[in-house]
Write a protein that holds these residues in place. Structure first.
Motif, PDB file in Angstrom:
ATOM      1  N   LYS A  14      19.565  58.819  42.320  1.00 33.78           N
ATOM      2  CA  LYS A  14      20.751  59.311  42.907  1.00 33.78           C
ATOM      3  C   LYS A  14      22.351  58.731  42.440  1.00 33.78           C
ATOM      4  CE  LYS A  14      18.537  55.278  44.724  1.00 33.78           C
ATOM      5  NZ  LYS A  14      18.309  53.307  45.687  1.00 33.78           N
ATOM      6  N   GLY A  15      23.290  59.193  43.115  1.00 33.23           N
ATOM      7  CA  GLY A  15      24.379  59.603  42.838  1.00 33.23           C
ATOM      8  C   GLY A  15      25.362  59.330  43.015  1.00 33.23           C
TER       9      GLY A  15
ATOM     10  N   LYS B 169      17.966  61.383  30.695  1.00 29.39           N
ATOM     11  CA  LYS B 169      18.319  62.076  32.416  1.00 29.39           C
ATOM     12  C   LYS B 169      20.381  62.097  31.948  1.00 29.39           C
ATOM     13  CE  LYS B 169      15.980  59.818  35.506  1.00 29.39           C
ATOM     14  NZ  LYS B 169      15.985  58.593  36.854  1.00 29.39           N
ATOM     15  N   THR B 170      21.028  62.984  32.518  1.00 29.91           N
ATOM     16  CA  THR B 170      22.561  63.703  32.611  1.00 29.91           C
ATOM     17  C   THR B 170      23.396  62.057  32.845  1.00 29.91           C
ATOM     18  OG1 THR B 170      23.698  64.678  33.237  1.00 29.91           O
ATOM     19  CG2 THR B 170      22.295  64.533  34.396  1.00 29.91           C
ATOM     20  N   TRP B 171      24.524  62.535  32.118  1.00 29.41           N
ATOM     21  CA  TRP B 171      25.437  61.567  33.056  1.00 29.41           C
ATOM     22  C   TRP B 171      25.973  62.241  34.903  1.00 29.41           C
ATOM     23  CZ3 TRP B 171      29.716  64.350  34.281  1.00 29.41           C
ATOM     24  CH2 TRP B 171      30.175  65.483  34.141  1.00 29.41           C
ATOM     25  N   GLY B 172      26.068  63.413  34.389  1.00 34.74           N
ATOM     26  CA  GLY B 172      26.501  63.473  36.104  1.00 34.74           C
ATOM     27  C   GLY B 172      26.882  65.232  35.893  1.00 34.74           C
ATOM     28  N   TYR B 173      26.986  65.524  37.324  1.00 39.04           N
ATOM     29  CA  TYR B 173      26.667  67.001  37.750  1.00 39.04           C
ATOM     30  C   TYR B 173      28.173  67.463  38.323  1.00 39.04           C
ATOM     31  CZ  TYR B 173      21.685  67.029  37.513  1.00 39.04           C
ATOM     32  OH  TYR B 173      20.390  66.509  37.314  1.00 39.04           O
TER      33      TYR B 173
ATOM     34  N   PRO C  85      38.256  69.102  40.566  1.00 30.29           N
ATOM     35  CA  PRO C  85      36.423  69.406  40.539  1.00 30.29           C
ATOM     36  C   PRO C  85      36.230  68.058  41.368  1.00 30.29           C
ATOM     37  CG  PRO C  85      37.904  69.926  38.387  1.00 30.29           C
ATOM     38  CD  PRO C  85      38.535  69.216  39.255  1.00 30.29           C
ATOM     39  N   ALA C  86      35.054  68.122  41.344  1.00 28.09           N
ATOM     40  CA  ALA C  86      34.751  67.205  41.854  1.00 28.09           C
ATOM     41  C   ALA C  86      33.055  66.803  41.614  1.00 28.09           C
ATOM     42  CB  ALA C  86      33.146  67.385  44.029  1.00 28.09           C
ATOM     43  N   PHE C  87      32.415  65.637  41.516  1.00 28.56           N
ATOM     44  CA  PHE C  87      31.294  65.816  40.033  1.00 28.56           C
ATOM     45  C   PHE C  87      30.505  64.509  40.649  1.00 28.56           C
ATOM     46  CE2 PHE C  87      34.969  66.672  37.830  1.00 28.56           C
ATOM     47  CZ  PHE C  87      34.379  67.741  36.652  1.00 28.56           C
ATOM     48  N   LEU C  88      29.136  64.319  41.065  1.00 27.68           N
ATOM     49  CA  LEU C  88      28.197  63.321  41.045  1.00 27.68           C
ATOM     50  C   LEU C  88      27.807  63.381  40.169  1.00 27.68           C
ATOM     51  CD1 LEU C  88      26.145  64.982  43.745  1.00 27.68           C
ATOM     52  CD2 LEU C  88      27.155  63.599  44.782  1.00 27.68           C
ATOM     53  N   MET C  89      28.125  61.172  40.222  1.00 25.38           N
ATOM     54  CA  MET C  89      27.943  60.514  38.904  1.00 25.38           C
ATOM     55  C   MET C  89      26.404  59.132  39.041  1.00 25.38           C
ATOM     56  SD  MET C  89      30.795  61.666  37.060  1.00 25.38           S
ATOM     57  CE  MET C  89      32.654  62.050  36.872  1.00 25.38           C
ATOM     58  N   LEU C  90      26.206  59.833  37.475  1.00 26.60           N
ATOM     59  CA  LEU C  90      24.795  58.891  38.000  1.00 26.60           C
ATOM     60  C   LEU C  90      24.782  57.765  37.033  1.00 26.60           C
ATOM     61  CD1 LEU C  90      23.652  62.167  38.913  1.00 26.60           C
ATOM     62  CD2 LEU C  90      21.691  61.768  37.737  1.00 26.60           C
ATOM     63  N   ARG C  91      23.465  56.922  37.001  1.00 23.85           N
ATOM     64  CA  ARG C  91      23.709  56.186  36.923  1.00 23.85           C
ATOM     65  C   ARG C  91      24.530  55.939  34.961  1.00 23.85           C
ATOM     66  NH1 ARG C  91      23.783  50.522  36.340  1.00 23.85           N
ATOM     67  NH2 ARG C  91      22.817  50.182  34.027  1.00 23.85           N
ATOM     68  N   ASN C  92      23.808  56.975  34.376  1.00 24.99           N
ATOM     69  CA  ASN C  92      24.233  56.982  32.418  1.00 24.99           C
ATOM     70  C   ASN C  92      26.032  57.161  32.620  1.00 24.99           C
ATOM     71  OD1 ASN C  92      21.781  56.932  31.782  1.00 24.99           O
ATOM     72  ND2 ASN C  92      21.919  59.024  31.216  1.00 24.99           N
ATOM     73  N   PHE C  93      26.354  57.570  33.641  1.00 19.25           N
ATOM     74  CA  PHE C  93      28.090  58.019  33.656  1.00 19.25           C
ATOM     75  C   PHE C  93      28.595  56.283  33.655  1.00 19.25           C
ATOM     76  CE2 PHE C  93      32.106  57.811  35.930  1.00 19.25           C
ATOM     77  CZ  PHE C  93      32.566  57.895  35.561  1.00 19.25           C
TER      78      PHE C  93
END
Length: 428
Positions: A307-308, A260-264, A319-327
């Motif tokens: 979830k983010g 999974k990624t860190w975010g988008y 800029p805006a980011f949706l951060m996921l668990r890995n972040f």
């Protein structure tokens, strides 16, 4: 001048011969106790010949019983501390109170430079087999491991110019705060050397004791360092595979989600409710999408159930980011939004991703601590209570900023900038 270790050795030999002639066999336990007591005294006396700094000399003499109590031998202690003086650079940096705050865009420009990206891609190929095996063993994506290596030491290009034990001894001796922390780290570092994981002279790190290719504190080394090649040593200084495996193990133990990624990076819709961007509210990516939050590249979220948290590192102007668990797992390595964003972005670039698409409004410079305290005082004086003006932007300060922004018809992003401070100064 004879070395501290030589003096200690010869005095102990003299004592042993004397005690052998005076001590009965059935009193051997007492003999060993006396030897240990005398050794502590030798360390106290002989250290005077080895240190130019009287205060540091006293610290080393006084620290020996603590080291002995956790199993550090006299040989190790002597070998390490003979001739050691405080690290002047550590003393200087310890007391340095910089008011400069590097804007996140400048930080990212440096941290995720084209040069670093290209080097990461080269190392992804060079260490491909090792990284694949580490990814399979720990379940941590290889590009994330590489990115931390790149961020921490520029892929081993600069691991610090300090001897870790000297730096930690200096901090344990002179730091105005957290002395017990520095002493525990020093004891652990001594144990690492004694166990043979690294030679004392090769124990390179930062002025604050972070060590090796991926900059572990001794306590983190103790908890998470890995022996990738099975040689019995967890060598994060000279073994790149050990260092990378240790980093992967650290991330795994803190909850890394494999694949999974860190975010988008995302785009917010017109009329967006910025109260949702408080850095705390968690929603599924599907729910964020229904609220009009879209990926910057126009693609859908591959796993809408993930979830983010919406994060605006430079407020509504950036800029805006949706951060996921890995972040947030990355933040366990270094609890700074800029750092974790840089690691995630560098990881993406290493595997072929492009630059961030959003623009930073660079006139919205962040505040230094003095300016933040001034902002807090102004908010308090205008009825937007933020508590003590301590120069730190916490939840209370962000709530106060949002309340002030809403009262003036501004976007309530809660971001403390020089532009906001200037507005407050002229606002009656």
């Amino acid at each position: 001048m004879r070395s501290f270790a030589w003096q200690t050795s010869n005095v102990i030999k003299t004592l042993s011969r004397f005690m052998a002639s005076r001590t009965k066999p059935n009193r051997s336990a007492g003999k060993h106790r006396l030897t240990r007591l005398f050794l502590a005294g030798v360390l106290s006396v002989s250290a005077n010949t080895a240190f130019a700094d009287a205060g540091f000399d006293k610290f080393v003499r006084g620290f020996w019983p603590k080291a002995q109590a956790v199993g550090i031998s006299a040989n190790t202690y002597n070998a390490v501390f003979t001739g050691m003086e405080p690290d002047n650079d550590t003393l200087r940096l310890m007391s340095k109170q910089s008011e400069f705050v590097k804007p996140i865009w400048d930080y990212l420009d440096s941290a995720v430079s084209d040069t670093r990206v290209e080097k990461g891609r080269e190392l992804l190929q060079e260490y491909g087999p090792v990284l694949r095996q580490i990814e399979a063993r720990y379940g941590v994506d290889r590009e994330a491991v590489l990115a931390i290596w790149g961020m921490e030491t520029n892929y081993g290009g600069f691991m610090g110019r300090h001897n870790v034990i000297q730096a930690l001894a200096t901090l344990a001796y002179a730091a105005p705060r957290r002395k017990s922390f520095w002493q525990r780290e020093l004891l652990t570092a001594l144990a690492i050397v004694q166990a043979g994981h690294v030679r004392f002279k090769d124990m390179e790190g930062s002025w604050a004791g972070a060590m090796g290719h991926t900059q572990f504190m001794p306590s983190s080394w103790k908890a998470y360092a890995a022996d990738y090649n099975g040689d019995g040593r967890r060598d994060i200084w000279t073994s790149i595979p050990d260092a990378l495996a240790s980093t992967a193990n650290y991330l795994k133990k803190h909850g890394w989600q494999t694949g999974k990624t860190w975010g988008y990076e995302v785009r917010l819709p017109a009329g967006f409710d910025y109260n949702l961007a408080d850095g705390e509210k968690t929603k599924t990516l599907g729910a964020w999408s229904k609220a009009g939050v879209k990926r910057i590249n126009g693609k859908g979220f591959p796993r809408p159930s993930d979830k983010g948290i919406l994060v605006l590192p430079a407020g509504a102007s950036g800029p805006a980011f949706l951060m996921l668990r890995n972040f947030y797992v990355i933040k366990r390595y270094n609890n700074a939004t800029a750092y974790a964003l840089a690691v995630g972005h560098l990881a993406d670039r290493i595997i072929g991703g492009g630059p961030l698409a959003g623009d930073w409004s660079r006139e919205h410079m962040p505040l230094n601590r003095t300016e933040t305290a001034e902002l807090q005082k102004l908010l308090n004086s205008r009825g937007f209570s933020v508590g003590t003006a301590d120069g730190k932007v916490g939840p209370a300060t962000r709530r106060g900023i949002r309340a002030y922004q809403r009262s003036r018809g501004m976007i309530p992003d809660g971001y403390a900038s020089v532009v906001l401070l200037a507005r407050l100064k002229v606002d009656s």
